[in-house]
Design a protein around this motif. Structure first.
Motif, PDB file in Angstrom:
ATOM      1  N   THR A   1      -5.473   1.496  11.049  1.00  0.00           N
ATOM      2  CA  THR A   1      -6.754   1.508  10.353  1.00  0.00           C
ATOM      3  C   THR A   1      -6.520   0.983   8.947  1.00  0.00           C
ATOM      4  N   GLY A   2      -7.294  -0.003   8.556  1.00  0.00           N
ATOM      5  CA  GLY A   2      -7.132  -0.581   7.231  1.00  0.00           C
ATOM      6  C   GLY A   2      -7.861   0.219   6.177  1.00  0.00           C
ATOM      7  N   ARG A   3      -7.400   0.060   4.939  1.00  0.00           N
ATOM      8  CA  ARG A   3      -8.086   0.676   3.813  1.00  0.00           C
ATOM      9  C   ARG A   3      -8.328  -0.396   2.753  1.00  0.00           C
ATOM     10  N   ALA A   4      -9.578  -0.471   2.322  1.00  0.00           N
ATOM     11  CA  ALA A   4      -9.963  -1.452   1.305  1.00  0.00           C
ATOM     12  C   ALA A   4      -9.616  -0.906  -0.072  1.00  0.00           C
ATOM     13  N   GLU A   5      -8.970  -1.730  -0.875  1.00  0.00           N
ATOM     14  CA  GLU A   5      -8.606  -1.351  -2.235  1.00  0.00           C
ATOM     15  C   GLU A   5      -8.735  -2.566  -3.143  1.00  0.00           C
ATOM     16  N   VAL A   6      -9.043  -2.307  -4.393  1.00  0.00           N
ATOM     17  CA  VAL A   6      -9.082  -3.358  -5.406  1.00  0.00           C
ATOM     18  C   VAL A   6      -7.985  -3.058  -6.412  1.00  0.00           C
ATOM     19  N   TYR A   7      -7.096  -4.049  -6.614  1.00  0.00           N
ATOM     20  CA  TYR A   7      -6.001  -3.902  -7.563  1.00  0.00           C
ATOM     21  C   TYR A   7      -6.389  -4.598  -8.867  1.00  0.00           C
ATOM     22  N   GLN A   8      -6.160  -3.925  -9.968  1.00  0.00           N
ATOM     23  CA  GLN A   8      -6.277  -4.552 -11.280  1.00  0.00           C
ATOM     24  C   GLN A   8      -4.868  -4.596 -11.849  1.00  0.00           C
ATOM     25  N   ASP A   9      -4.322  -5.806 -11.924  1.00  0.00           N
ATOM     26  CA  ASP A   9      -2.935  -6.004 -12.329  1.00  0.00           C
ATOM     27  C   ASP A   9      -2.856  -6.592 -13.732  1.00  0.00           C
ATOM     28  N   THR A  10      -1.965  -6.024 -14.535  1.00  0.00           N
ATOM     29  CA  THR A  10      -1.645  -6.590 -15.839  1.00  0.00           C
ATOM     30  C   THR A  10      -0.129  -6.772 -15.891  1.00  0.00           C
ATOM     31  N   TYR A  11       0.307  -8.010 -16.104  1.00  0.00           N
ATOM     32  CA  TYR A  11       1.722  -8.338 -16.200  1.00  0.00           C
ATOM     33  C   TYR A  11       2.115  -8.455 -17.665  1.00  0.00           C
ATOM     34  N   TYR A  12       3.288  -7.923 -17.976  1.00  0.00           N
ATOM     35  CA  TYR A  12       3.807  -7.922 -19.341  1.00  0.00           C
ATOM     36  C   TYR A  12       5.110  -8.711 -19.413  1.00  0.00           C
ATOM     37  N   ASP A  13       5.406  -9.196 -20.609  1.00  0.00           N
ATOM     38  CA  ASP A  13       6.689  -9.834 -20.885  1.00  0.00           C
ATOM     39  C   ASP A  13       6.964  -9.648 -22.378  1.00  0.00           C
ATOM     40  N   ASP A  14       8.164  -9.986 -22.794  1.00  0.00           N
ATOM     41  CA  ASP A  14       8.426  -9.959 -24.232  1.00  0.00           C
ATOM     42  C   ASP A  14       7.855 -11.250 -24.824  1.00  0.00           C
ATOM     43  N   PRO A  15       7.699 -11.313 -26.138  1.00  0.00           N
ATOM     44  CA  PRO A  15       7.078 -12.494 -26.745  1.00  0.00           C
ATOM     45  C   PRO A  15       7.809 -13.812 -26.453  1.00  0.00           C
TER      46      PRO A  15
ATOM     47  N   GLU B   1      -7.549  -9.583 -10.794  1.00  0.00           N
ATOM     48  CA  GLU B   1      -7.934  -8.653  -9.739  1.00  0.00           C
ATOM     49  C   GLU B   1      -7.549  -9.207  -8.372  1.00  0.00           C
ATOM     50  N   LYS B   2      -7.100  -8.307  -7.504  1.00  0.00           N
ATOM     51  CA  LYS B   2      -6.815  -8.636  -6.108  1.00  0.00           C
ATOM     52  C   LYS B   2      -7.669  -7.717  -5.241  1.00  0.00           C
ATOM     53  N   ARG B   3      -8.370  -8.288  -4.280  1.00  0.00           N
ATOM     54  CA  ARG B   3      -9.150  -7.499  -3.324  1.00  0.00           C
ATOM     55  C   ARG B   3      -8.343  -7.431  -2.040  1.00  0.00           C
ATOM     56  N   CYS B   4      -7.960  -6.220  -1.666  1.00  0.00           N
ATOM     57  CA  CYS B   4      -6.981  -6.035  -0.596  1.00  0.00           C
ATOM     58  C   CYS B   4      -7.509  -5.145   0.525  1.00  0.00           C
ATOM     59  N   ARG B   5      -6.963  -5.377   1.695  1.00  0.00           N
ATOM     60  CA  ARG B   5      -7.136  -4.468   2.831  1.00  0.00           C
ATOM     61  C   ARG B   5      -5.734  -4.208   3.349  1.00  0.00           C
ATOM     62  N   ASN B   6      -5.297  -2.949   3.246  1.00  0.00           N
ATOM     63  CA  ASN B   6      -3.921  -2.563   3.559  1.00  0.00           C
ATOM     64  C   ASN B   6      -3.822  -1.878   4.916  1.00  0.00           C
ATOM     65  N   TYR B   7      -2.740  -2.189   5.621  1.00  0.00           N
ATOM     66  CA  TYR B   7      -2.452  -1.607   6.928  1.00  0.00           C
ATOM     67  C   TYR B   7      -1.002  -1.152   6.933  1.00  0.00           C
ATOM     68  N   GLU B   8      -0.768   0.115   7.229  1.00  0.00           N
ATOM     69  CA  GLU B   8       0.592   0.641   7.356  1.00  0.00           C
ATOM     70  C   GLU B   8       0.848   0.952   8.823  1.00  0.00           C
ATOM     71  N   PHE B   9       2.013   0.495   9.326  1.00  0.00           N
ATOM     72  CA  PHE B   9       2.352   0.724  10.726  1.00  0.00           C
ATOM     73  C   PHE B   9       3.855   0.590  10.923  1.00  0.00           C
ATOM     74  N   GLU B  10       4.312   1.034  12.071  1.00  0.00           N
ATOM     75  CA  GLU B  10       5.716   0.892  12.459  1.00  0.00           C
ATOM     76  C   GLU B  10       5.843  -0.308  13.397  1.00  0.00           C
ATOM     77  N   ALA B  11       6.870  -1.107  13.175  1.00  0.00           N
ATOM     78  CA  ALA B  11       7.149  -2.248  14.051  1.00  0.00           C
ATOM     79  C   ALA B  11       8.638  -2.541  13.992  1.00  0.00           C
ATOM     80  N   LEU B  12       9.232  -2.758  15.144  1.00  0.00           N
ATOM     81  CA  LEU B  12      10.646  -3.103  15.243  1.00  0.00           C
ATOM     82  C   LEU B  12      11.528  -2.080  14.522  1.00  0.00           C
ATOM     83  N   GLY B  13      11.111  -0.823  14.565  1.00  0.00           N
ATOM     84  CA  GLY B  13      11.882   0.252  13.954  1.00  0.00           C
ATOM     85  C   GLY B  13      11.765   0.333  12.444  1.00  0.00           C
TER      86      GLY B  13
END
Length: 186
Positions: free
Chosen positions: A25-39, A108-120
């Motif tokens: 079962t998928g779950r819809a999520e919206v990610y708000q990402d901020t990436y940092y670096d040094d100057p 922003e990333k609009r995501c639908r996530n699925y967690e499952f087991e496959a191939l161990g």
């Protein structure tokens, strides 16, 4: 832990969505990402990343601080990853700025996530749309211990992608950060 991950452009999103729905079962999520670096862009120069992500889901909002080391597999872009929950994201942004890091890009990333087991293995499949980038992407990952066999994990990831209808020619290592930057510079 190393995030053994492959990313692909999806040409038939509805077909992939149906195949994923058969696994979990998928779950819809919206990610708000901020990436940092040094100057001086020292992290980027060493292929490292520092990110604050706030995830808005149907049940909760949570935030994470993530550090990714340099790639351990050039072909896939897989990296060591260290992540922790953040209870106050605004304080974390302030801490990073106080330490001399500067925000490089936020999107922003609009995501639908699925967690499952496959191939161990425990797998996380994420269908992704970034409003500033054309197309749909699929990320499929599994975690491997630092001394684990990344190549074997990636082969398992590739096998599951093939089951989902993703071909090797669909794979990409383009970073969302680079694609969003390119779009904004046009």
């Amino acid at each position: 832990m190393i995030e053994a991950e492959l990313k692909a452009r999806v040409h038939a999103p509805e077909e992939v969505l149906r195949a994923l729905e058969k696994r979990a079962t998928g779950r819809a999520e919206v990610y708000q990402d901020t990436y940092y670096d040094d100057p001086a862009s020292g992290l980027a120069a060493q292929d490292r990343e520092l990110r604050v992500r706030t995830v808005h889901g149907p049940q909760e909002t949570r935030s994470l601080l993530t550090y990714k080391g340099a790639r351990v597999d050039e072909a896939s872009g897989s990296k060591p990853e260290h992540e922790t929950h953040v209870t106050d994201p605004e304080a974390m942004h302030g801490i990073l700025r106080g330490l001399g890091y500067v925000p490089v890009i936020a999107f922003e990333k609009r995501c639908r996530n699925y967690e499952f087991e496959a191939l161990g293995r425990h797998m996380l499949a994420t269908l992704v749309r970034v409003p500033e980038i054309n197309g749909t992407f699929l990320e499929l990952e599994t975690l491997v211990d630092e001394d684990g066999d990344v190549a074997a994990a990636l082969e398992d990831v590739r096998a599951v992608l093939q089951e989902l209808g993703i071909e090797d020619g669909d794979l990409t290592t383009e970073l969302y950060t680079d694609a969003v930057t390119a779009t904004r510079e046009r």
